[in-house]
Design a protein around this motif. Structure first.
Motif: not given
Length: 479
Positions: A254-259
């Motif tokens: 989720v963190w990677t996708t949002l960034r």
């Protein structure tokens, strides 16, 4: 302009009221077929397992394969509609869904049926987001309350009718085909949908289509896979370590996708999904409320079915029929909304709906403990259904009210994906809690007792939905 380059909003605006009604009828066909297929297979599992000599794992995949493919590809399917045209993607989805349904009915072993079910889910993910997107184009924000409220009613009724229709078709044993007609029935409905779509749906795509974001698609699909896959099959497998690890991996994904989505949006504005959508208050809160509401509803429907069959000794068809008061309540809830409750009460309609649903769930506790007397059971289910209808009807139009039509497909895909995720969480989480408390749900008395604690979890979730509703803008449909 060609059908591909036309502005879908302008095409929709040019339709007469009669043409809009015809387009709406076309969308209803696809919507009902999609919802029915999500529940109709459940009642056929024993017959399928016996006929195809399917293993327990294969049976899990027959059910979970559809849900997994559907949930993973919804956001991508929505954005593809923005890019290549909503009618075009709708047609692609409904044709693919019909063909894969026929493949399900023709399956001669469990593997072929699993693969066909995955294809069903994938093609449904192309079709379903276009329904919401086209409704946004065909109707203004305030009009969508009644239209989407009707869809909420149809969805609830279709979900409950699924096991009833499936049981009737299997009992009829048409031409000696046993369970196979539950899939073949989608073919003529699909043909009708294709003909109607070609004739009535507006052509065109988003007025400001973006380039395809393949990296964003891959990241979103991977994130949803990590979430939905273990939730779909983890409980049946006894939660092996790799299922838990996959869920934990969701956080960095989720963190990677949002960034990535934020960076891509800043660079050229062509991300699969603009994270700024979630900063729009109605949409952000609506998505969270939809997730929690779907979790509570899925948990309620699952545990009710288990208690009716195990705790009260009903057969599957009788248990399905027992849900009819719930469906009637949902219809009444949506009917109140359609007649103007939202303009009068605004966001408080959601609070009232949560309160009614909570009252129905609480009433079920003593009813189940007493062995399920018919009249009190029907009244409790009616109340729970009324609350569900008053929540399900306005939640989607409220969430989408202030979304730019250029993002209609993607926003619709997000909402459908969140609802699918909530359903998986409810079945896995609340279902696991119930089975743990019921010690595997082998004894009637313990199963009825287990519903009490499970009901507490569902009530807590609905209280959160009511709190989120109070945080929504007081004037829901202002520009």
């Amino acid at each position: 302009m060609t059908a591909l380059t036309a502005d879908a909003a302008q095409s929709a605006a040019s339709l007469s009221p009669a043409q809009r009604r015809a387009a709406l009828g076309t969308l209803i066909i696809a919507f009902v077929v999609d919802v029915l297929d999500g529940t109709i297979v459940n009642v056929a599992v024993p017959a399928i397992r016996s006929d195809l000599h399917a293993s327990a794992l294969a049976v899990q995949w027959i059910v979970a394969g559809y849900a997994l493919a559907f949930g993973m590809l919804l956001i991508s399917g929505g954005r593809l509609g923005d890019l290549y045209g909503y009618r075009r993607l709708f047609l692609t989805g409904i044709i693919g869904f019909s063909l894969s349904s026929v493949a399900c009915g023709l399956a001669d072993d469990a593997l072929h049926l699993v693969l066909a079910r995955i294809a069903q889910g994938a093609t449904a993910a192309l079709m379903a987001p276009q329904v919401l997107a086209l409704i946004q184009l065909l109707y203004g924000p305030s009009e969508r309350v009644g239209v989407l409220g009707m869809f909420g009613l149809l969805g609830g009724v279709s979900a409950i009718l699924g096991p009833i229709v499936g049981g009737a078709l299997i009992d009829a044993n048409i031409a000696g085909l046993g369970w196979r007609p539950i899939f073949f029935i989608n073919a003529p409905l699909g043909v009708a949908g294709v003909i109607a779509a070609l004739k009535f749906l507006p052509v065109g795509r988003s007025a400001h289509p973006l380039r395809m974001d393949w990296t964003g698609n891959a990241l979103v699909i991977a994130t949803l896979f990590a979430l939905i896959f273990p939730l779909a099959i983890g409980r049946d497998l006894g939660w092996p370590l790799w299922c838990v690890a996959l869920l934990v991996a969701t956080l960095p994904l989720v963190w990677t996708t949002l960034r990535y989505l934020k960076a891509r949006t800043a660079r050229d504005g062509s991300a699969l999904l603009d994270p700024a959508l979630f900063r729009q208050r109605s949409f952000g809160l609506g998505v969270i409320a939809s997730l929690i509401f779907a979790t509570a509803t899925s948990g309620l429907l699952l545990t009710m079915m288990l208690v009716l069959q195990i705790g009260l000794g009903m057969d599957p068809l009788t248990a399905g029929v027992a849900h009819i008061p719930f469906a009637i309540g949902a219809g009444l809830g949506v009917g109140f909304i359609g007649r103007g409750l939202v303009p009068k009460l605004g966001r408080n309609v959601l609070v009232l709906g949560a309160a009614c649903m909570i009252a129905g769930i609480v009433a079920l506790v003593p009813v189940f403990a007493a062995g399920g007397p018919a009249t009190p059971l029907a009244l409790a289910l009616l109340m729970a259904g009324l609350g569900m209808g008053m929540l399900a009807g306005p939640l989607t139009p409220i969430a989408l009210a202030r979304i730019d039509r250029a993002h209609a497909g993607a926003a619709g895909g997000v909402l459908k994906a969140v609802q699918q995720l909530g359903s998986a969480i409810g079945a896995a989480g609340i279902g696991a809690l119930f089975l743990w408390l019921a010690k595997g749900a082998q004894e009637a008395e313990i199963s009825r007792q287990a519903f009490t604690a499970t009901a507490g979890a569902m009530v807590a979730l609905l209280l959160i939905v009511a709190l989120l509703a109070r945080m929504l803008p007081a004037r829901l449909f202002d520009a």
